[in-house]
Scaffold this motif. Structure first.
Motif, PDB file in Angstrom:
ATOM      1  N   GLU A   1       0.832  -1.221   0.000  1.00 14.30           N
ATOM      2  CA  GLU A   1       0.000   0.000   0.000  1.00 14.30           C
ATOM      3  C   GLU A   1       0.862   1.265   0.000  1.00 14.30           C
ATOM      4  OE1 GLU A   1      -3.267   0.308  -0.518  1.00 14.30           O
ATOM      5  OE2 GLU A   1      -3.198  -1.864  -0.826  1.00 14.30           O
ATOM      6  N   LYS A   2       1.933   1.209   0.765  1.00 13.52           N
ATOM      7  CA  LYS A   2       2.845   2.338   0.803  1.00 13.52           C
ATOM      8  C   LYS A   2       3.488   2.512  -0.584  1.00 13.52           C
ATOM      9  CE  LYS A   2       6.703   3.892   3.552  1.00 13.52           C
ATOM     10  NZ  LYS A   2       7.792   3.280   2.753  1.00 13.52           N
ATOM     11  N   ASP A   3       3.806   1.371  -1.189  1.00 15.55           N
ATOM     12  CA  ASP A   3       4.351   1.366  -2.553  1.00 15.55           C
ATOM     13  C   ASP A   3       3.438   2.120  -3.517  1.00 15.55           C
ATOM     14  OD1 ASP A   3       6.424  -0.251  -1.794  1.00 15.55           O
ATOM     15  OD2 ASP A   3       6.148  -1.669  -3.457  1.00 15.55           O
ATOM     16  N   LYS A   4       2.153   1.819  -3.417  1.00 17.39           N
ATOM     17  CA  LYS A   4       1.192   2.426  -4.353  1.00 17.39           C
ATOM     18  C   LYS A   4       1.177   3.934  -4.207  1.00 17.39           C
ATOM     19  CE  LYS A   4      -1.722  -1.686  -4.358  1.00 17.39           C
ATOM     20  NZ  LYS A   4      -2.953  -2.274  -3.813  1.00 17.39           N
ATOM     21  N   GLY A   5       1.221   4.403  -2.963  1.00 17.61           N
ATOM     22  CA  GLY A   5       1.236   5.848  -2.716  1.00 17.61           C
ATOM     23  C   GLY A   5       2.462   6.497  -3.338  1.00 17.61           C
ATOM     24  N   LEU A   6       3.617   5.849  -3.161  1.00 13.67           N
ATOM     25  CA  LEU A   6       4.861   6.401  -3.713  1.00 13.67           C
ATOM     26  C   LEU A   6       4.785   6.488  -5.234  1.00 13.67           C
ATOM     27  CD1 LEU A   6       7.469   4.471  -1.508  1.00 13.67           C
ATOM     28  CD2 LEU A   6       7.096   6.954  -1.528  1.00 13.67           C
ATOM     29  N   ILE A   7       4.250   5.428  -5.832  1.00 15.85           N
ATOM     30  CA  ILE A   7       4.161   5.411  -7.297  1.00 15.85           C
ATOM     31  C   ILE A   7       3.169   6.465  -7.785  1.00 15.85           C
ATOM     32  CG2 ILE A   7       3.449   4.040  -9.300  1.00 15.85           C
ATOM     33  CD1 ILE A   7       4.559   1.577  -7.908  1.00 15.85           C
ATOM     34  N   ARG A   8       1.990   6.472  -7.167  1.00 13.61           N
ATOM     35  CA  ARG A   8       0.954   7.423  -7.612  1.00 13.61           C
ATOM     36  C   ARG A   8       1.414   8.861  -7.467  1.00 13.61           C
ATOM     37  NH1 ARG A   8      -3.098   4.022  -4.692  1.00 13.61           N
ATOM     38  NH2 ARG A   8      -3.977   2.623  -6.269  1.00 13.61           N
ATOM     39  N   SER A  74      -2.574   3.446 -13.025  1.00 13.97           N
ATOM     40  CA  SER A  74      -3.991   3.598 -12.659  1.00 13.97           C
ATOM     41  C   SER A  74      -4.662   2.268 -12.311  1.00 13.97           C
ATOM     42  CB  SER A  74      -4.785   4.387 -13.701  1.00 13.97           C
ATOM     43  OG  SER A  74      -4.258   4.271 -14.957  1.00 13.97           O
ATOM     44  N   HIS A  75      -3.979   1.150 -12.604  1.00 16.02           N
ATOM     45  CA  HIS A  75      -4.544  -0.146 -12.235  1.00 16.02           C
ATOM     46  C   HIS A  75      -3.740  -0.836 -11.134  1.00 16.02           C
ATOM     47  CE1 HIS A  75      -6.635   0.420 -16.075  1.00 16.02           C
ATOM     48  NE2 HIS A  75      -7.527  -0.412 -15.604  1.00 16.02           N
ATOM     49  N   LEU A  76      -3.071  -0.054 -10.299  1.00 19.44           N
ATOM     50  CA  LEU A  76      -2.233  -0.651  -9.250  1.00 19.44           C
ATOM     51  C   LEU A  76      -3.013  -1.617  -8.356  1.00 19.44           C
ATOM     52  CD1 LEU A  76       0.097   2.253  -8.075  1.00 19.44           C
ATOM     53  CD2 LEU A  76       0.782   0.036  -9.022  1.00 19.44           C
ATOM     54  N   ASP A  77      -4.297  -1.327  -8.177  1.00 20.33           N
ATOM     55  CA  ASP A  77      -5.106  -2.187  -7.312  1.00 20.33           C
ATOM     56  C   ASP A  77      -5.557  -3.465  -8.006  1.00 20.33           C
ATOM     57  OD1 ASP A  77      -5.046  -0.613  -5.003  1.00 20.33           O
ATOM     58  OD2 ASP A  77      -6.558   0.734  -5.853  1.00 20.33           O
ATOM     59  N   ASP A  78      -5.493  -3.494  -9.320  1.00 13.06           N
ATOM     60  CA  ASP A  78      -5.903  -4.703 -10.033  1.00 13.06           C
ATOM     61  C   ASP A  78      -5.076  -4.878 -11.303  1.00 13.06           C
ATOM     62  OD1 ASP A  78      -7.046  -2.485 -11.192  1.00 13.06           O
ATOM     63  OD2 ASP A  78      -8.879  -3.517 -11.811  1.00 13.06           O
ATOM     64  N   LEU A  79      -3.758  -4.964 -11.080  1.00 11.37           N
ATOM     65  CA  LEU A  79      -2.837  -5.097 -12.215  1.00 11.37           C
ATOM     66  C   LEU A  79      -3.146  -6.327 -13.063  1.00 11.37           C
ATOM     67  CD1 LEU A  79       0.747  -4.056 -10.985  1.00 11.37           C
ATOM     68  CD2 LEU A  79      -0.604  -3.074 -12.851  1.00 11.37           C
ATOM     69  N   PRO A 125      13.047   3.547  -1.155  1.00  9.23           N
ATOM     70  CA  PRO A 125      11.712   2.910  -1.180  1.00  9.23           C
ATOM     71  C   PRO A 125      10.937   3.209  -2.462  1.00  9.23           C
ATOM     72  CG  PRO A 125      12.040   4.114   0.878  1.00  9.23           C
ATOM     73  CD  PRO A 125      13.192   4.454  -0.004  1.00  9.23           C
ATOM     74  N   LEU A 126      11.094   4.416  -2.987  1.00  9.38           N
ATOM     75  CA  LEU A 126      10.404   4.765  -4.227  1.00  9.38           C
ATOM     76  C   LEU A 126      10.941   3.924  -5.382  1.00  9.38           C
ATOM     77  CD1 LEU A 126       8.906   7.780  -5.646  1.00  9.38           C
ATOM     78  CD2 LEU A 126      10.951   7.107  -6.881  1.00  9.38           C
ATOM     79  N   ARG A 127      12.258   3.814  -5.448  1.00  9.55           N
ATOM     80  CA  ARG A 127      12.898   3.006  -6.481  1.00  9.55           C
ATOM     81  C   ARG A 127      12.381   1.569  -6.403  1.00  9.55           C
ATOM     82  NH1 ARG A 127      17.176  -0.369  -6.438  1.00  9.55           N
ATOM     83  NH2 ARG A 127      18.484  -0.449  -8.315  1.00  9.55           N
ATOM     84  N   GLN A 128      12.324   1.030  -5.195  1.00  8.19           N
ATOM     85  CA  GLN A 128      11.867  -0.345  -5.011  1.00  8.19           C
ATOM     86  C   GLN A 128      10.403  -0.506  -5.419  1.00  8.19           C
ATOM     87  OE1 GLN A 128      14.179  -2.752  -4.370  1.00  8.19           O
ATOM     88  NE2 GLN A 128      12.444  -3.978  -5.101  1.00  8.19           N
ATOM     89  N   ALA A 129       9.594   0.501  -5.086  1.00  8.26           N
ATOM     90  CA  ALA A 129       8.173   0.440  -5.438  1.00  8.26           C
ATOM     91  C   ALA A 129       8.007   0.363  -6.958  1.00  8.26           C
ATOM     92  CB  ALA A 129       7.445   1.666  -4.875  1.00  8.26           C
ATOM     93  N   TRP A 130       8.737   1.191  -7.673  1.00  9.75           N
ATOM     94  CA  TRP A 130       8.654   1.190  -9.140  1.00  9.75           C
ATOM     95  C   TRP A 130       9.176  -0.121  -9.712  1.00  9.75           C
ATOM     96  CZ3 TRP A 130       6.365   4.092 -12.845  1.00  9.75           C
ATOM     97  CH2 TRP A 130       5.786   5.303 -12.435  1.00  9.75           C
ATOM     98  N   LEU A 131      10.285  -0.614  -9.118  1.00 13.93           N
ATOM     99  CA  LEU A 131      10.836  -1.886  -9.593  1.00 13.93           C
ATOM    100  C   LEU A 131       9.824  -3.018  -9.422  1.00 13.93           C
ATOM    101  CD1 LEU A 131      14.591  -2.193  -8.546  1.00 13.93           C
ATOM    102  CD2 LEU A 131      13.605  -2.311 -10.851  1.00 13.93           C
ATOM    103  N   ASN A 132       9.107  -2.996  -8.298  1.00  4.16           N
ATOM    104  CA  ASN A 132       8.103  -4.037  -8.061  1.00  4.16           C
ATOM    105  C   ASN A 132       7.011  -3.993  -9.125  1.00  4.16           C
ATOM    106  OD1 ASN A 132       9.541  -4.749  -5.800  1.00  4.16           O
ATOM    107  ND2 ASN A 132       8.152  -3.766  -4.338  1.00  4.16           N
ATOM    108  N   MET A 133       6.513  -2.790  -9.394  1.00  3.60           N
ATOM    109  CA  MET A 133       5.460  -2.672 -10.402  1.00  3.60           C
ATOM    110  C   MET A 133       6.008  -3.075 -11.773  1.00  3.60           C
ATOM    111  SD  MET A 133       3.124   0.518 -11.661  1.00  3.60           S
ATOM    112  CE  MET A 133       4.221   1.101 -12.942  1.00  3.60           C
TER     113      MET A 133
END
Ligand code: HEM
Length: 147
Positions: A1-8, A74-79, A125-133
């Motif tokens: 969830e924190k990841d999603k915030g960073l990405i958005r 925009s589809h982070l919740d349902d990729l 953490p931001l870098r990691q969030a983007w890498l995950n997505m």
């Protein structure tokens, strides 16, 4: 969830200027692997990478790439709802001769673009969030290579 915030939050500002950021990303990509340029049939219409990246067809591809990133954000919740689309997109890239290994250097170019546009906001953490997505997008696209 924190990841999603960073990405958005980061995409909120970057997404307003998609094409210029996409150009930064693809300039980096063609620097890291100039051979990728030749996979675009229309690369014969231009010479070196900087020149190509200002041509309409390349700008169109950059725009398409940014559109896909935008869709993922925009589809982070349902990729998973993008799975079929991404599998098909993978298939099209296999057909034009892209190798799945090239997604590593594409990922590096994406991070380079984020770093150069976000400056100090580009944190671990931001870098990691983007890498995950990105890895979710890439694994969905990679399924397009399976026979
Ligand atoms: C289409 C090359 C990465 C999204 C294409 C085409 C080529 C190509 C040659 C067909 C011509 C065109 O539509 O311009 C590459 C190469 C890449 C790369 C060499 C890097 C190794 C990506 C990435 C994305 C992407 C990372 C998005 C995540 C698209 C889309 C199309 C496309 C949406 C249009 C597909 C369609 O016609 O339905 N790409 N591409 N590409 N590419 Fe890429």
């Amino acid at each position: 969830e924190k990841d999603k915030g960073l990405i958005r939050d980061s995409w909120e500002s970057l997404g307003k200027n998609k094409v210029p950021h996409g150009i930064v990303m693809f300039t980096r990509l063609f620097e890291l692997d100039p051979a990728l340029l030749t996979l675009f049939s229309y690369s014969t219409n231009c010479g070196v990478a900087p020149e190509c990246l200002s041509s309409p067809q390349f700008l169109e591809h950059v725009t398409k790439v940014m559109f896909v990133i935008d869709a993922a954000v925009s589809h982070l919740d349902d990729l998973h709802s993008l799975e079929d689309f991404l599998l098909n997109l993978g298939r099209k890239h296999q057909a034009v001769g892209v190798k799945t290994q090239s997604f590593t250097v594409v990922g590096e170019s994406l991070l380079y673009m984020l770093q150069s546009s976000l400056g100090p906001a580009y944190t671990t953490p931001l870098r990691q969030a983007w890498l995950n997505m990105y890895s979710i997008v890439v694994s969905a696209m990679t399924r397009g290579w399976a026979k």
